[in-house]
Design an enzyme around this catalytic site. Structure first.
Site, mmCIF file in Angstrom:
data_model
loop_
_atom_site.group_PDB
_atom_site.id
_atom_site.type_symbol
_atom_site.label_atom_id
_atom_site.label_comp_id
_atom_site.label_asym_id
_atom_site.label_seq_id
_atom_site.Cartn_x
_atom_site.Cartn_y
_atom_site.Cartn_z
ATOM 1 N N GLU A 191 -1.127 -0.542 -4.043
ATOM 2 C CA GLU A 191 -2.384 0.154 -3.739
ATOM 3 C C GLU A 191 -2.150 1.657 -3.636
ATOM 4 O OE1 GLU A 191 -4.506 -1.748 -0.593
ATOM 5 O OE2 GLU A 191 -5.157 0.147 0.289
ATOM 6 N N HIS B 234 -12.120 -2.554 0.496
ATOM 7 C CA HIS B 234 -11.355 -1.979 1.613
ATOM 8 C C HIS B 234 -12.129 -2.244 2.899
ATOM 9 C CE1 HIS B 234 -10.269 1.851 3.949
ATOM 10 N NE2 HIS B 234 -9.073 1.368 3.657
ATOM 11 N N GLU C 210 -10.405 3.052 -2.273
ATOM 12 C CA GLU C 210 -10.946 3.235 -0.920
ATOM 13 C C GLU C 210 -11.415 4.663 -0.702
ATOM 14 O OE1 GLU C 210 -6.916 2.223 0.657
ATOM 15 O OE2 GLU C 210 -7.422 3.642 2.218
ATOM 16 N N ASP D 71 0.855 -1.189 0.000
ATOM 17 C CA ASP D 71 0.000 0.000 0.000
ATOM 18 C C ASP D 71 0.894 1.243 0.000
ATOM 19 O OD1 ASP D 71 -1.961 1.856 0.264
ATOM 20 O OD2 ASP D 71 -2.881 0.989 2.077
ATOM 21 N N HIS E 207 -0.438 4.100 -0.084
ATOM 22 C CA HIS E 207 -1.219 4.904 0.866
ATOM 23 C C HIS E 207 -1.315 6.375 0.467
ATOM 24 C CE1 HIS E 207 -2.649 5.512 5.144
ATOM 25 N NE2 HIS E 207 -3.034 4.275 4.936
#
Ligand SMILES: [Mg+2]
Length: 382
Positions: free
Chosen positions: A209, A285, A235, A183, A185
């Site tokens: 991700e 998610h 997400e 991720d 993020h």
């Protein structure tokens, strides 16, 4: 049947449960929350209360459409998280009333079990090998870890080497005994994403991700053209309308809507289908609680393109309570070799320990994500 009351419970670690009561004695549960904004979402739920009281909870589509579009302004994380929790609770009521699990009401399951993964490494990732070794012994073979800690828009050779060395260490230690997603993020800028994806390619992560922040979604297709690593995101999308343009722009291999942030099960099913139309996999998610997880699993079990399910057991955010602490029927959630079976009790299949929830709500959490800065004092994405 009529809705008689809405009850909200803000509980540790950072969750919010909604109970919708009816005059038939059936209560449905949902999870309307946005991490760090539970009270704001709670206020949005309360604003729906006067509309909902007296309505027939079986009319989910009509209620959804009115709550979504009836206020003129629509969409976004707050309103769609509020609507998500209401939608989940209405489906829970409908399933309980008809004595069926919700996935049966949506046409039935397309698979017998769903692959899940577990988090390792925490916010500022480190020591993953040790944690993954322990989790591997208890049956987990698929993981997600943060790709990096804070990273500057243009960072150094050393910073890149540190990221690559961490991931190289994991792959060389485990070989193909494990799979892992990374991720980013939203911490990684477009210039650095291009560099990191190239450097990380030899270690074959399952996916990367949020390779860049969602506001730079136009980079997904450019980055996808430059790497063989599947890219994942979603997400921070909140409806099929948000997802539509992202899928049309291309670049994503995996879509990760949050079924507690994107309008609930009703909208999640539509988003899953939209992704399917683009040959994009679904991996909802879910760093949240048990009702959110059940809502995700409901969508997974009826969606042919669902590939992986996130769950929050032992996640670094779960301080003060863990995934199944408020659940009576914990055994129904047994995860074997990383797979979870459908929850077969009526509704969403989660029997909530109401006394424990009510007690926990007396000590509401004050969870906020950390605010990071770079060494020069400038803001850093968390
Ligand atoms: Mg993420």
């Amino acid at each position: 049947m009529k809705i008689t009351a809405l009850r909200l419970y803000h509980v540790a670690p950072r969750w919010q449960f909604l109970a919708i009561d009816t005059d038939e004695g059936i209560t449905g549960w949902g999870e309307p929350v946005l991490e760090g904004r539970a009270e704001t979402v709670g206020a949005a739920v309360k604003e729906c209360e006067s509309y909902l009281i007296g309505k027939n909870p079986m009319n989910i589509n009509a209620i959804w459409q009115t709550l979504y579009a009836g206020g003129f302004y629509r969409g976004g994380p707050i309103l769609m998280s509020a609507l998500a929790g209401i939608d989940q609770a209405l489906w829970d009521i409908k399933g309980k009333y008809l004595s069926q699990p919700v996935f049966e009401l949506l046409g039935g399951k397309v698979r017998d079990k769903m692959k899940t993964y577990t988090w390792v490494g925490g916010d500022d990732p480190q020591d993953e090998v040790k944690q993954m070794e322990a989790l591997l012994q208890s049956g987990w073979d698929t993981f997600k870890l943060n790709g990096c800690g804070r990273l500057k828009m243009l960072d150094s050779n050393r910073a890149i080497n540190q990221v690559v060395a961490r991931i190289e260490k994991i792959r060389s230690h485990f070989g193909d005994r494990v799979d892992f997603g990374l991720d980013f993020h939203g911490r990684v800028s477009a210039p650095m994403a291009k560099v990191l994806l190239k450097e990380l390619e030899p270690y074959r992560p399952l996916f990367v991700e949020e390779p860049v922040l969602p506001e730079f979604a136009e980079y997904y297709s450019k980055l996808a053209d430059s790497t063989s690593i599947p890219l994942a995101a979603g997400e921070r999308t909140f409806s099929r309308f948000d997802v539509k343009s992202i899928l049309q722009a291309g670049g994503l291999s995996i879509l990760q809507p949050d079924i507690s942030h994107a309008g609930g099960i009703s909208e999640g099913v539509k988003i899953a289908s939209l992704a399917d139309c683009h040959n994009v996999g679904l991996a909802p998610h879910c760093p949240l609680g048990p009702i959110a997880l059940s809502a995700c699993l409901t969508v997974d079990f009826i969606s042919p393109n669902a590939v992986l399910q996130e769950q929050s057991m032992g996640i670094h955010y779960n301080k003060g309570a863990d995934l199944f602490d408020y659940v009576v029927n914990k055994e129904d959630f047994a995860i074997t070799d990383g797979y979870i079976r459908p929850l077969t009790k009526p509704g969403l299949g989660v029997v909530i320990d109401e006394a424990r929830v009510i007690d926990a709500a007396r000590r509401p959490p004050h969870w906020h994500n950390p605010v990071w800065h770079h060494e020069d004092g400038g803001f850093a994405e968390w």
